[in-house]
Design a protein around this motif. Structure first.
Motif, PDB file in Angstrom:
ATOM      1  N   HIS A  82       2.094   1.977   0.433  1.00 48.13           N
ATOM      2  CA  HIS A  82       1.224   2.033   1.610  1.00 48.13           C
ATOM      3  C   HIS A  82       0.591   3.410   1.711  1.00 48.13           C
ATOM      4  O   HIS A  82       1.269   4.426   1.533  1.00 48.13           O
ATOM      5  N   GLU A  84      -2.421   5.512   4.279  1.00 42.86           N
ATOM      6  CA  GLU A  84      -3.270   5.400   5.469  1.00 42.86           C
ATOM      7  C   GLU A  84      -3.782   6.771   5.855  1.00 42.86           C
ATOM      8  O   GLU A  84      -3.067   7.768   5.764  1.00 42.86           O
ATOM      9  N   HIS A 102      -7.982   3.996   8.236  1.00 46.12           N
ATOM     10  CA  HIS A 102      -8.310   3.311   6.983  1.00 46.12           C
ATOM     11  C   HIS A 102      -7.047   3.322   6.145  1.00 46.12           C
ATOM     12  O   HIS A 102      -6.357   4.345   6.080  1.00 46.12           O
ATOM     13  N   GLN A 104      -4.471   1.038   2.961  1.00 52.93           N
ATOM     14  CA  GLN A 104      -4.222  -0.064   2.049  1.00 52.93           C
ATOM     15  C   GLN A 104      -2.734  -0.150   1.790  1.00 52.93           C
ATOM     16  O   GLN A 104      -2.022   0.850   1.878  1.00 52.93           O
ATOM     17  N   TYR A 105      -2.278  -1.366   1.522  1.00 59.09           N
ATOM     18  CA  TYR A 105      -0.890  -1.545   1.136  1.00 59.09           C
ATOM     19  C   TYR A 105      -0.801  -2.669   0.129  1.00 59.09           C
ATOM     20  O   TYR A 105      -1.700  -3.511   0.025  1.00 59.09           O
ATOM     21  N   SER A 106       0.261  -2.645  -0.632  1.00 57.24           N
ATOM     22  CA  SER A 106       0.486  -3.699  -1.606  1.00 57.24           C
ATOM     23  C   SER A 106       1.973  -4.009  -1.657  1.00 57.24           C
ATOM     24  O   SER A 106       2.808  -3.158  -1.348  1.00 57.24           O
ATOM     25  N   ASN A 116      -2.623  -7.152  -2.539  1.00 64.96           N
ATOM     26  CA  ASN A 116      -3.281  -5.908  -2.125  1.00 64.96           C
ATOM     27  C   ASN A 116      -4.081  -6.170  -0.863  1.00 64.96           C
ATOM     28  O   ASN A 116      -4.824  -7.143  -0.796  1.00 64.96           O
ATOM     29  N   GLN A 118      -6.605  -4.078   1.991  1.00 74.17           N
ATOM     30  CA  GLN A 118      -7.312  -2.892   2.480  1.00 74.17           C
ATOM     31  C   GLN A 118      -7.676  -3.177   3.931  1.00 74.17           C
ATOM     32  O   GLN A 118      -8.033  -4.304   4.269  1.00 74.17           O
ATOM     33  N   TYR A 119      -7.604  -2.161   4.785  1.00 73.38           N
ATOM     34  CA  TYR A 119      -7.909  -2.406   6.196  1.00 73.38           C
ATOM     35  C   TYR A 119      -8.579  -1.210   6.841  1.00 73.38           C
ATOM     36  O   TYR A 119      -8.485  -0.078   6.369  1.00 73.38           O
ATOM     37  N   THR A 120      -9.265  -1.520   7.928  1.00 71.55           N
ATOM     38  CA  THR A 120      -9.876  -0.523   8.809  1.00 71.55           C
ATOM     39  C   THR A 120      -9.565  -0.948  10.228  1.00 71.55           C
ATOM     40  O   THR A 120      -9.647  -2.128  10.561  1.00 71.55           O
ATOM     41  N   ALA A 128      -9.151  -6.620   7.896  1.00 70.99           N
ATOM     42  CA  ALA A 128      -8.433  -6.541   6.624  1.00 70.99           C
ATOM     43  C   ALA A 128      -9.160  -7.343   5.564  1.00 70.99           C
ATOM     44  O   ALA A 128      -9.779  -8.368   5.861  1.00 70.99           O
ATOM     45  N   GLY A 130      -8.652  -8.721   1.350  1.00 67.58           N
ATOM     46  CA  GLY A 130      -7.729  -8.909   0.233  1.00 67.58           C
ATOM     47  C   GLY A 130      -7.990 -10.250  -0.401  1.00 67.58           C
ATOM     48  O   GLY A 130      -8.479 -11.180   0.254  1.00 67.58           O
TER      49      GLY A 130
END
Length: 194
Positions: A82, A84, A102, A104-106, A116, A118-120, A128, A130
């Motif tokens: 993760h 951020e 902003h 991302q995590y996987s 995977n 990605q988010y804002t 999000a 993915g």
């Protein structure tokens, strides 16, 4: 007779208190940290979802700046990663500012697929993306035309209200009160006929 009843109650109370202390001492055993614990309260083996597998934190970093911005990242032994970043913006229009994040995590799904995301997150909400997130179908042309007409009608109504507010100070005050109320999640109603 009353004295005999009183003495019996006191004796019974003392015996019950002694019995409670004896039971508490009997069930308390120190653990590895020499902290007494009551085995009756240990329900770990009753919850089938709980695991005893220890998962190490392989990496953890957090940087915090004086301006409110930050960066954080971590990685665990079971392949969760993760990252951020965040910062504050719009202090002119919002006294507390707006937190913008902003990241991302996987992680690995139960079927072994690497997921995977990605988010804002900002004043427009949380968004999000993915490959695993379903994509809605395109809006049919007829529905999009209807939505465009509704939006155009709202825009025309807002322009009319603002034009009226320029020539009517009392109405301008009501319009501003409505704007503030709507911003706070309240609903005042239509102003056009007032």
């Amino acid at each position: 007779m009353k004295v005999l009843i009183l003495i019996s109650l006191i004796a019974l109370s003392c015996h019950a208190q002694h019995q409670h202390q004896h039971q508490h001492q009997h069930h308390s055993h120190p653990n590895a940290n020499n902290i007494p614990r009551d085995e009756k309260l240990d329900h770990r083996h009753e919850d089938p979802r709980e695991t005893s597998t220890w998962i190490p934190i392989l990496k953890y970093n957090k940087e915090q700046s004086e301006d409110g911005s930050y960066k954080t990242e971590y990685e665990t032994g079971n392949n969760i990663v993760h990252e951020e970043t965040g910062f504050l913006k719009d202090f002119d229009t919002n006294p507390n500012g707006v937190l913008v994040q902003h990241g991302q995590y996987s992680y690995q799904s139960p079927d072994g697929t690497l997921v995977n995301v990605q988010y804002t997150a900002d004043e427009n909400g949380f968004r999000a993306t993915g490959d695993h997130i379903p994509t809605p179908p395109a809006i049919p042309e007829e529905i999009q035309k209807g939505l465009d007409q509704i939006y155009a009608g709202i825009k025309v109504q807002q322009e009319r209200l603002e034009q009226r507010a320029k020539s009517d100070p009392a109405f301008a005050k009501k319009l501003e009160e409505r704007r503030v109320a709507n911003q706070n999640g309240q609903y005042i109603g239509l102003l056009e006929n007032q």
